[in-house]
Structures are given as structure tokens and as C-alpha cells.
Design an enzyme around this catalytic site. Structure first.
Site, PDB file in Angstrom:
ATOM      1  N   LYS A  12      -7.070  15.945  20.195  1.00 23.81           N
ATOM      2  CA  LYS A  12      -6.310  16.914  20.991  1.00 23.81           C
ATOM      3  C   LYS A  12      -6.175  16.465  22.440  1.00 23.81           C
ATOM      4  O   LYS A  12      -5.355  16.996  23.180  1.00 23.81           O
ATOM      5  CB  LYS A  12      -6.989  18.285  20.930  1.00 23.81           C
ATOM      6  CG  LYS A  12      -8.436  18.294  21.418  1.00 23.81           C
ATOM      7  CD  LYS A  12      -9.131  19.601  21.099  1.00 23.81           C
ATOM      8  CE  LYS A  12     -10.610  19.540  21.461  1.00 23.81           C
ATOM      9  NZ  LYS A  12     -11.345  20.750  21.084  1.00 23.81           N
ATOM     10  N   LYS A  57     -16.738   8.545  28.880  1.00 19.13           N
ATOM     11  CA  LYS A  57     -16.215   9.633  29.705  1.00 19.13           C
ATOM     12  C   LYS A  57     -16.415   9.380  31.196  1.00 19.13           C
ATOM     13  O   LYS A  57     -15.556   9.716  32.009  1.00 19.13           O
ATOM     14  CB  LYS A  57     -16.858  10.964  29.297  1.00 19.13           C
ATOM     15  CG  LYS A  57     -16.428  11.458  27.927  1.00 19.13           C
ATOM     16  CD  LYS A  57     -17.039  12.812  27.596  1.00 19.13           C
ATOM     17  CE  LYS A  57     -16.568  13.315  26.249  1.00 19.13           C
ATOM     18  NZ  LYS A  57     -17.135  14.647  25.921  1.00 19.13           N
ATOM     19  N   LYS A  88      -8.494   7.674  15.995  1.00 20.75           N
ATOM     20  CA  LYS A  88      -8.720   9.020  15.457  1.00 20.75           C
ATOM     21  C   LYS A  88      -7.800  10.035  16.128  1.00 20.75           C
ATOM     22  O   LYS A  88      -7.554   9.967  17.337  1.00 20.75           O
ATOM     23  CB  LYS A  88     -10.186   9.421  15.672  1.00 20.75           C
ATOM     24  CG  LYS A  88     -10.571  10.727  14.994  1.00 20.75           C
ATOM     25  CD  LYS A  88     -12.060  11.001  15.164  1.00 20.75           C
ATOM     26  CE  LYS A  88     -12.453  12.314  14.507  1.00 20.75           C
ATOM     27  NZ  LYS A  88     -13.897  12.613  14.665  1.00 20.75           N
TER      28      LYS A  88
END
Length: 326
Positions: free
Chosen positions: A195, A111, A192
Site C-alpha cells: 500500500k 526505513k 511484494k
């Protein structure tokens, strides 16, 4: 009864991957464990959030929990920021965790590399996650593969605290779903379903309309063959679609392979889309009923009160053992 804690961030509408891999299992767990389900809004602000969108997403996620089958008479559903003990224990555990341990977290590395600004909160996120779990003397934590490292750190912190100050925390165990734990992208079956994917065609939202669901499944990648067969290594896209179909229809993968033998991908995809539409329709209807209702507010208020009562003794014991004047 064993105690279960799970938290989901309110950062956009959940996908069918979240539903099949987590929420569907939560509903079943309610009858065999003491369950707490949390909308972890404090975790969400470790990266920049639009206030109105965060507020909307928090209500939406709480409504989806209920619409999916979480029963407030059996479980506790609450918002993380409504129980101040989470932040308080989070700080105390920041004073236990080592800088190097936080720096090794792969999610932080991933991140932070993508972020323009990296906050201290993003770095210390795992300490708050540990507090979420340890506050309630949790036995089982349903986690995906991407959160296993954080849970291992939680266990390490619990053991470190217990060794330094005396037996205080239950050491939690991971609970990983055997089926549906990794629903993959419709566009890249090696990744995977998420969203946060830049392409909306890669995932199916729990709130997608029937026509959108049909379109996304019709465009889902397959392979150059025509055989509907489960083979993760050689046919990852079809294997993923078979898993989704099996979980929504209740039919085994073997039954589906037999049903579509010699038919090719067209009929298979068409029927898969209808199975997903049928599975999500009652959830979407209940969601719309409760989203802006006083019932949702009442459930969250009651959940926060019950959660606070459950963790009060743990926090008091932690502070006392550290040496605070209690």
C-alpha cells in the site's frame, strides 16, 4: 485452544495482498484458536503521522477487520493504545533487548535510510512488537516474510527473560500462509504488493471501486507470450495473477490454466477482474455500514476490556519477577 495474536498498522487502506495473505486466514482461524486482532496505532507513530489521518485510518482498519469476517463474538478486536499494558511491557522489554540486536533489524535499516528523521521509537519498535505478542502468552503469530526477523527476536527475548527470571512467557511460533503469503505488485511481479508503493497502479486496495479494479488489472504487466501458465521463475507476472484469481474464485490454478488454454491474456484478465470485484463487493458494503456506526465503537471498547483482562496476570507476573513492588 492455541492462542493467536496479530496486529496490523493503520497506515493506509489495506491491499488485496493484505487480505489474501492475512485477513482471509484470520477469519478461518477464529474457529480453531483463541484469537486477538489488534490495530497497532502505537507502532504507526514511529514515523510521522497526520493526527486526523491516523484517526481515520484506525477506524477504517477496524471496520475492514469486521467487514472481512472477524466476528467479535469469536475473537477479540481492539486498538493497541486502548490497552496501556502494551506500552508498559514494551518499556520493560527495551531494558532486556540489546542495542546491537535492534541495530541488526533489516526493517529499521530500510526505513531509516529513507527517513529524514529517525526516531528512537522506530529503533525500539521490535521491543514493542515483542510486548504485543508476549503479553497474551501467544502460541501462534501469523507473519509475513518481512516480519520473521522481528518474531525471532521476540522468541529470543522471551527465552532470555525466562532464563533470567524464571518461566514467564510462552515461546511463540510463526504461522506463515502457504498460499497467498506473497501477493506481488501488478507493475513489478518481483516486488511484494504494498500500500506504500508510489504508484497506485501497483496494488489493488480493498476499497477500490469496481471500475478502478478493472482498469488496474487490465493494465497489469504480463509477458511477451500468450499462454496462461503458472511458472514463477519464467512467468512471474502471470503466476501472480493466477494466484490472485485462484484465491478469489476458489478454483485451482490447474483449473484456470485449462480454462484459458489458447485464449490469451485478454479474456483471462477480464474474468480475473470480475472475480476480484465479486470477492470485494460484500466486504465493501459491510465496511460502509459499520465505519461510522456506534456498533464499531462498542466493539472496540469491549475488545479493549477483554484484551486488558487477558494480559493483566502476565504483566503483574513480569513486574513481580523483575523485583517491582506489586
Amino acid at each position: 485452544m492455541k492462542r493467536v495474536f496479530s496486529g496490523i498498522q493503520p497506515s493506509g487502506t489495506l491491499t488485496i495482498g493484505n487480505y489474501l495473505g492475512a485477513m482471509r486466514h484470520f477469519v478461518a482461524l477464529q474457529d480453531e484458536a483463541d484469537c486477538l486482532f489488534c490495530v497497532v496505532d502505537m507502532h504507526a507513530i514511529t514515523v510521522p503521522q497526520d493526527p486526523e489521518e491516523l484517526l481515520r485510518n484506525t477506524r477504517s482498519l477496524a471496520a475492514l477487520y469486521l467487514a472481512a469476517g472477524i466476528d467479535p463474538r469469536k475473537s477479540i478486536l481492539f486498538v493497541q493504545s486502548h490497552v496501556p499494558a502494551h506500552a508498559e511491557l514494551g518499556w520493560l522489554l527495551q531494558c532486556i533487548v540489546h542495542y546491537g540486536e535492534l541495530g541488526r533489524m533489516t526493517q529499521f535499516k530500510d526505513k531509516s535510510e529513507k527517513a529524514d528523521v529517525v526516531t528512537a521509537g522506530l529503533f525500539t519498535y521490535p521491543a514493542l512488537m515483542a510486548a504485543d505478542i508476549l503479553l497474551y502468552q501467544t502460541d501462534w503469530v501469523p507473519v509475513g516474510e518481512d516480519q520473521k526477523q522481528h518474531l525471532e527476536l521476540t522468541r529470543d527475548l522471551a527465552e532470555r527473560f525466562n532464563k533470567r527470571y524464571g518461566e514467564t512467557f510462552t515461546i511463540p511460533e510463526p504461522m506463515i500462509a502457504k498460499i497467498g503469503a506473497r501477493i506481488m505488485s501488478l507493475e513489478d511481479p518481483l516486488k511484494k504488493m504494498s500500500k506504500s508503493d508510489a504508484s497506485a497502479g501497483a496494488y489493488i486496495s480493498m476499497l477500490d471501486t469496481p471500475d478502478v479494479i478493472r482498469k488496474k488489472i487490465s493494465r497489469a504487466v504480463t509477458d511477451s507470450e500468450r499462454e496462461v501458465r503458472y511458472d514463477v521463475e519464467n512467468k512471474p507476472a502471470i503466476s501472480n495473477l493466477l494466484t490472485i484469481y485462484s484465491l478469489f474464485s476458489g478454483k485451482s490454478v490447474a483449473e484456470l490454466e485449462k480454462q484459458y488454454q489458447g485464449q490469451g491474456y485478454g479474456p483471462f484478465k477480464k474474468d480475473l477482474a470480475e472475480a476480484v470485484v465479486a470477492g470485494l463487493s460484500p466486504i465493501q458494503e459491510r465496511y460502509q455500514e459499520i465505519l461510522d456506526s456506534p456498533e464499531l465503537d462498542a466493539i472496540l471498547r469491549d475488545g479493549a476490556e477483554r484484551a486488558a483482562a487477558k494480559c493483566e496476570e502476565t504483566l503483574r507476573m513480569v513486574k513481580q519477577r523483575i523485583g517491582f513492588l506489586v
